[in-house]
Each structure stands twice: as C-alpha cells, then as structure tokens.
Design a protein around this motif. Structure first.
Motif, PDB file in Angstrom:
ATOM      1  N   ASP A  16       1.562 -36.081  11.508  1.00 52.50           N
ATOM      2  CA  ASP A  16       1.043 -35.645  10.190  1.00 52.50           C
ATOM      3  C   ASP A  16       1.629 -36.557   9.290  1.00 52.50           C
ATOM      4  O   ASP A  16       2.847 -36.427   8.855  1.00 52.50           O
ATOM      5  N   ASP A  17       0.818 -37.535   8.798  1.00 52.58           N
ATOM      6  CA  ASP A  17       1.129 -38.613   7.911  1.00 52.58           C
ATOM      7  C   ASP A  17       1.074 -37.935   6.354  1.00 52.58           C
ATOM      8  O   ASP A  17       1.812 -38.736   5.659  1.00 52.58           O
ATOM      9  N   ARG A 104      -5.733 -33.078  11.692  1.00 57.52           N
ATOM     10  CA  ARG A 104      -7.077 -33.529  11.698  1.00 57.52           C
ATOM     11  C   ARG A 104      -7.777 -33.511  10.481  1.00 57.52           C
ATOM     12  O   ARG A 104      -8.712 -34.333  10.318  1.00 57.52           O
ATOM     13  N   GLY A 105      -7.359 -32.639   9.718  1.00 54.91           N
ATOM     14  CA  GLY A 105      -8.190 -32.419   8.378  1.00 54.91           C
ATOM     15  C   GLY A 105      -9.397 -31.768   8.494  1.00 54.91           C
ATOM     16  O   GLY A 105     -10.385 -31.963   7.522  1.00 54.91           O
ATOM     17  N   LEU A 138      -7.175 -26.088   3.738  1.00 51.12           N
ATOM     18  CA  LEU A 138      -7.220 -25.931   2.481  1.00 51.12           C
ATOM     19  C   LEU A 138      -6.989 -27.081   1.569  1.00 51.12           C
ATOM     20  O   LEU A 138      -5.675 -27.591   1.463  1.00 51.12           O
ATOM     21  N   ILE A 139      -7.833 -27.621   1.329  1.00 49.33           N
ATOM     22  CA  ILE A 139      -7.829 -29.202   0.739  1.00 49.33           C
ATOM     23  C   ILE A 139      -7.986 -28.989  -0.682  1.00 49.33           C
ATOM     24  O   ILE A 139      -8.985 -28.593  -1.398  1.00 49.33           O
ATOM     25  N   ASP A 140      -6.876 -29.074  -1.613  1.00 52.44           N
ATOM     26  CA  ASP A 140      -6.790 -28.808  -2.947  1.00 52.44           C
ATOM     27  C   ASP A 140      -7.572 -30.189  -3.883  1.00 52.44           C
ATOM     28  O   ASP A 140      -8.011 -31.020  -3.233  1.00 52.44           O
ATOM     29  N   ARG A 141      -7.555 -29.894  -5.089  1.00 56.18           N
ATOM     30  CA  ARG A 141      -8.180 -31.019  -6.033  1.00 56.18           C
ATOM     31  C   ARG A 141      -7.511 -32.297  -5.905  1.00 56.18           C
ATOM     32  O   ARG A 141      -8.156 -33.350  -6.336  1.00 56.18           O
ATOM     33  N   THR A 148      -3.867 -23.815   5.704  1.00 58.15           N
ATOM     34  CA  THR A 148      -5.026 -23.513   6.469  1.00 58.15           C
ATOM     35  C   THR A 148      -5.166 -22.064   6.085  1.00 58.15           C
ATOM     36  O   THR A 148      -4.402 -21.098   5.736  1.00 58.15           O
ATOM     37  N   VAL A 149      -6.478 -21.394   6.274  1.00 56.09           N
ATOM     38  CA  VAL A 149      -6.992 -20.172   6.220  1.00 56.09           C
ATOM     39  C   VAL A 149      -7.592 -20.156   7.867  1.00 56.09           C
ATOM     40  O   VAL A 149      -8.074 -20.756   8.265  1.00 56.09           O
ATOM     41  N   CYS A 150      -7.084 -19.087   8.556  1.00 60.04           N
ATOM     42  CA  CYS A 150      -7.194 -19.121   9.791  1.00 60.04           C
ATOM     43  C   CYS A 150      -7.404 -17.471  10.134  1.00 60.04           C
ATOM     44  O   CYS A 150      -6.883 -16.587   9.667  1.00 60.04           O
TER      45      CYS A 150
END
Length: 188
Positions: A16-17, A104-105, A138-141, A148-150
């Motif tokens: 996880d970079d 993974r994104g 969950l990728i914010d602004r 995540t939502v899972c």
C-alpha cells in the motif's frame, strides 16, 4: 498482484503506497478511530440496498483498519467475554479484503471467496464465516482512497454487473458522507 519482501517471502496483502498520505488525511478528517453514527446508518442503508446481512464502512489508516460504520442483522454488536479495552471495530492490516481494495484502487467482487486460494485462506473466512465479499474504495476529493464500503455474506452470492455497479454507486454516496462530515466538523 503478488509481491515479495527482501527475504523472498510472499505478501498476501498487497503493498500500500498511499498509507502515509491516507493516515494523515484520516487524522485531518478525524475518522478511523471511533464509530460514527452517520456511517453506521449508512452501513445499514448499504445492507438493505444490496439485500445482505452485513455492511461496513471501513477506514484503512496507516496503522489499522477501523469500521467507522457497521451494520449486521446477524452478528452481535459487541463480542462477549472480551477485555474492557477491546474494540471489535479495530483490526490489523492483514485481515479481510478491504486492504486489497485500497491497494488496487478499484472494486473487488468475490462471489465465493473459496474459489480464490489467495482469499480463501484469510482468517476472516473462519472468524466471521465470510463466503462472499463486495467492496469499493472511498476515494475523496483529494484523490486518496480513505477506506471502503463493503458487504459480506455467509453464503456465496452471484453479484454480477448489477452488484458491482451498485457498490460503486454506494461508494459515491459514502464519499459524499465523508465530505459532509468534513464540512460539518468544528474547525481546529
């Protein structure tokens, strides 16, 4: 993606970079360290929308995973017989499937985790009887995947394209909730 450390041992959780940036952003937002009622309500909405018994909003800090939002129609809210300082919403980075989504994104669809040796051996399979998983980042602004939502189920589920589209749409709703949380929190 299989990765190896300096000694040649295989990593099952991807590298996880973005962990340092994500940890800093979550601290800035004051998320990932305690339950949030708005995210619990959102998790319930996710479960009902997808017709599953379990849903989570999982914030992946630079140190641990934290279920900022949790809903289960079948699991007890608090485990019995645990020490007073035990937090059932907090977990290590190498447990579950959400760290894979973060690294993974992109969304991860596991209709039956037992079909994938890489995922079938995860300790969450036995601990929570997980047989299927569906999650999206969950990728914010700022462009950082904060969590995540899972959803999980104890039975295999044919999520298909509809399930994938639904979890992506719900992730968008989750990001809006994060942004609302950011706007409404007191300035520091």
């Amino acid at each position: 993606m299989t990765t190896f450390d300096a000694t040649g041992h295989r990593h099952f959780t991807p590298v996880d970079d973005q962990a340092p940036q994500r940890g800093a952003r979550l601290r800035q937002l004051d998320l990932g360290e305690r339950a949030e009622p708005a995210f619990d309500a959102f998790a319930q909405h996710v479960a009902k929308t997808l017709g599953v018994p379990n849903a989570m909003v999982n914030f992946i800090t630079d140190r641990h995973q934290y279920l900022g939002g949790f809903y289960s129609a079948v699991l007890p809210p608090e485990p019995v017989g645990m020490p007073a300082d035990f937090d059932p919403r907090k977990g290590p980075m190498d447990t579950g499937y959400c760290p894979h989504v973060i690294a993974r994104g992109i969304a991860l669809v596991l209709e039956d985790v037992c079909d994938y040796p890489r995922f079938a051996g995860n300790d969450i399979v036995d601990r929570m009887n997980v047989r299927s998983y569906l999650g999206a980042p969950l990728i914010d602004r700022t462009g950082i995947a904060l969590g995540t939502v899972c959803v999980i189920d104890t039975e295999p589920r044919p999520w298909g394209r509809d399930g994938l589209q639904a979890i992506k749409t719900l992730a968008g709703e989750g990001v809006q909730l994060i942004h609302q949380h950011e706007r409404e929190r007191p300035a520091r």
